[in-house]
Design an enzyme around this catalytic site. Structure first.
Site, mmCIF file in Angstrom:
data_model
loop_
_atom_site.group_PDB
_atom_site.id
_atom_site.type_symbol
_atom_site.label_atom_id
_atom_site.label_comp_id
_atom_site.label_asym_id
_atom_site.label_seq_id
_atom_site.Cartn_x
_atom_site.Cartn_y
_atom_site.Cartn_z
ATOM 1 N N SER A 106 0.843 -1.201 0.000
ATOM 2 C CA SER A 106 0.000 0.000 0.000
ATOM 3 C C SER A 106 0.871 1.241 0.000
ATOM 4 O O SER A 106 2.077 1.172 0.264
ATOM 5 C CB SER A 106 -0.919 0.020 1.227
ATOM 6 O OG SER A 106 -1.801 -1.077 1.243
ATOM 7 N N SER A 164 -2.981 -3.564 -3.012
ATOM 8 C CA SER A 164 -2.338 -2.305 -2.650
ATOM 9 C C SER A 164 -3.387 -1.250 -2.335
ATOM 10 O O SER A 164 -4.172 -0.856 -3.205
ATOM 11 C CB SER A 164 -1.441 -1.811 -3.786
ATOM 12 O OG SER A 164 -0.739 -0.645 -3.412
ATOM 13 N N ASP A 219 -4.127 2.327 -1.982
ATOM 14 C CA ASP A 219 -3.489 3.573 -2.413
ATOM 15 C C ASP A 219 -4.415 4.744 -2.098
ATOM 16 O O ASP A 219 -5.442 4.932 -2.756
ATOM 17 C CB ASP A 219 -3.181 3.514 -3.909
ATOM 18 C CG ASP A 219 -2.309 2.313 -4.255
ATOM 19 O OD1 ASP A 219 -1.237 2.179 -3.647
ATOM 20 O OD2 ASP A 219 -2.721 1.511 -5.109
#
Length: 380
Positions: free
Chosen positions: A258, A296, A298
Site C-alpha cells: 500500500s 495495494s 493507495d
C-alpha cells in the site's frame, strides 16, 4: 558538479558521486543525485514542512528480532486543530486498506485532528490515542465526538504485526513531538517496517514552491511507501535493469502492499478541489512504476493550512472566505505530481537495510541506481 576525469570508469564515477552526495548516514536524497522531477523548484527544506504551520513527528519501535514498526503524525497547524478545522479531501485509488475517518472528511470537507500513519493492525490503537489526545486539549472540555484520521500500510513482513506493539503513548508522543523543520526519512516512524519495489521502503517527503506568476503557493507531500511494481526513476527502468521487479518470468512476485500519501498546501482550496489535488497525488505514483495491485491500498489525503479556508468548530453564521478558483489549480496539480514522485524516491534512497521477523529488506543500492541512470542518459 563533480570534478571527475573522463578516464574514470562509469561504475567508479557513480561511486564517487554517491560518496560526495551522501548525508551523514551515507544515504542521499534524490536531489543529492541530481534527480529533480518536473519543472517547479522545491521549497527550502524540500519537505512537507515547507508549508507554513505543518509539523511532523515520528515514533519508531525497534525491539529484539521481531518488532519493526512505528507511528508518523502530520499536524496541520500549531493551534487546536479540532477548534480550527482545516479544509480537507480524500482520494481513494484502490480501497484495499483502512483509512479511518475518511467518510466524515468526504461528507464535511474538514479535518479536525492530526493525521496519523501506522501499521494495519494498529489503526484501532491509533484511533483511540488520537481521540484521547484531542479530548485532553485545552478548549475541548465539552467535545463529545471526534473524527480521528488514521491511515496504514501493512508491515507484517519485517514486523510482528500481530503483537500489537504500537501503544497509545507512542501515538500521542508522535503527535506531541511533531515539529516543523527537516523531516526524518526512510526506515523511521510508520515506515520502519515497510518495503517498496522489492527494497526497503519508508517515509519520504518533498515539496514545490510555485513561481509568483502561478500564485507563489507552497505544496508538500509525505509518503509511507509499501507497494510494488516496476521501479522507474526519472524515466529510467531501474527495477528492470537491477533485476528486482514484480511480474518477472520466474522468481518471487510481491505485488501486495500500500501507499499512504499526505498532501499539504498553503493555497486556500475548497474541499472539492483538495479531493482533486489528492487524486493527482495518487496518479503521481504511476510515474514511479507503481502497479496499483489488487492488494495495494493507495490513498491520498490533502489539506489546506490556509487560515482563510478553515472552519471554526460550532460556527453557524455566514462569513466571507477566500478560495482559489478552479482555473488556478493546474499549477498545483503539476506540483503535486512532481512532489509525490520525488517523495517516493526519497523514501527509497534514505531507507536503510532492516532485518526483522526473520526477513531482511535491503536498502536500494544507490551506486547501481546511479549507474543505470547514467546508462540511460539521466545522470546530472
Amino acid at each position: 558538479m563533480f570534478n571527475i576525469r573522463v578516464t574514470v570508469v562509469p561504475v567508479l564515477a557513480a561511486s564517487l558521486a554517491l560518496a560526495a552526495a551522501a548525508g551523514p548516514d551515507g544515504r542521499p536524497r534524490a536531489r543529492d543525485l541530481g534527480i529533480a522531477p518536473g519543472v517547479f523548484p522545491p521549497g527550502s527544506l524540500d519537505a512537507i514542512t515547507d508549508v507554513p504551520g505543518v509539523a511532523v513527528g515520528h515514533v519508531t519501535r525497534i525491539e529484539g528480532d521481531r518488532v519493526r514498526t512505528g507511528v508518523t503524525a502530520i499536524v496541520p497547524h500549531p493551534g487546536n486543530v479540532f477548534q480550527e478545522k482545516v479544509a480537507g479531501g480524500v482520494f481513494v485509488g484502490n480501497a484495499f486498506g483502512k483509512l479511518a475517518g475518511s467518510t466524515q472528511v468526504d461528507e464535511l470537507g474538514t479535518i479536525e485532528t492530526p493525521i496519523v500513519l501506522t501499521n494495519t493492525l494498529s489503526v484501532g490503537t491509533a484511533v483511540e490515542a488520537v481521540v484521547r489526545d484531542t479530548l485532553g486539549r485545552p478548549g475541548n472540555e465539552d467535545v463529545r465526538s471526534v473524527n480521528p484520521l488514521v491511515g496504514e500500510t501493512n508491515d507484517g513482513g519485517l514486523n510482528d504485526i500481530r503483537g500489537g506493539h504500537v501503544r497509545l503513548k507512542d501515538v500521542v508522543a508522535a503527535i506531541r513531538g511533531a515539529a516543523p523543520g527537516p523531516v526524518e526519512e526512510g526506515s523511521v516512524g510508520a515506515g520502519t517496517g515497510t518495503r517498496c519495489f522489492g527494497w526497503k521502503g519508508g517515509i519520504g517527503t518533498a515539496s514545490r514552491k510555485l513561481p509568483a506568476r502561478y500564485g507563489g503557493w507552497i505544496l508538500g507531500v509525505l509518503v509511507q511507501t509499501n507497494f510494488g511494481g516496476v521501479l522507474t526513476i526519472d524515466g529510467a527502468p531501474v527495477g528492470r535493469e537491477l533485476g528486482r521487479y514484480d511480474f518477472k518470468p520466474e522468481g518471487e512476485t510481491r505485488t501486495a502492499g500500500s501507499c499512504m500519501i499526505v498532501v499539504a498546501t498553503d493555497a486556500p482550496l475548497s474541499p472539492r478541489d483538495l479531493e482533486r489535488l489528492a487524486a493527482r497525488a495518487v496518479f503521481g505514483l504511476a510515474r514511479t512504476g507503481s502497479s496499483y495491485s489488487h492488494g495495494s491500498g493507495d490513498y491520498a489525503i490533502a489539506f489546506s493550512s490556509a487560515p482563510e479556508a478553515r472552519v471554526r468548530h460550532g460556527e453557524a453564521a455566514p462569513r466571507a472566505r477566500l478560495l482559489l478558483p478552479g482555473e488556478a489549480l493546474s499549477p498545483l496539480f503539476e506540483a503535486v505530481l512532481e512532489a509525490t514522485e520525488e517523495a517516493v524516491y526519497n523514501s527509497l534512497f534514505r531507507a536503510t537495510t532492516v532485518t526483522g521477523n526473520g526477513l531482511t529488506a535491503e536498502a536500494i543500492p544507490i551506486d547501481r541506481v546511479v549507474d543505470v541512470l547514467r546508462r540511460y542518459g539521466r545522470a546530472r
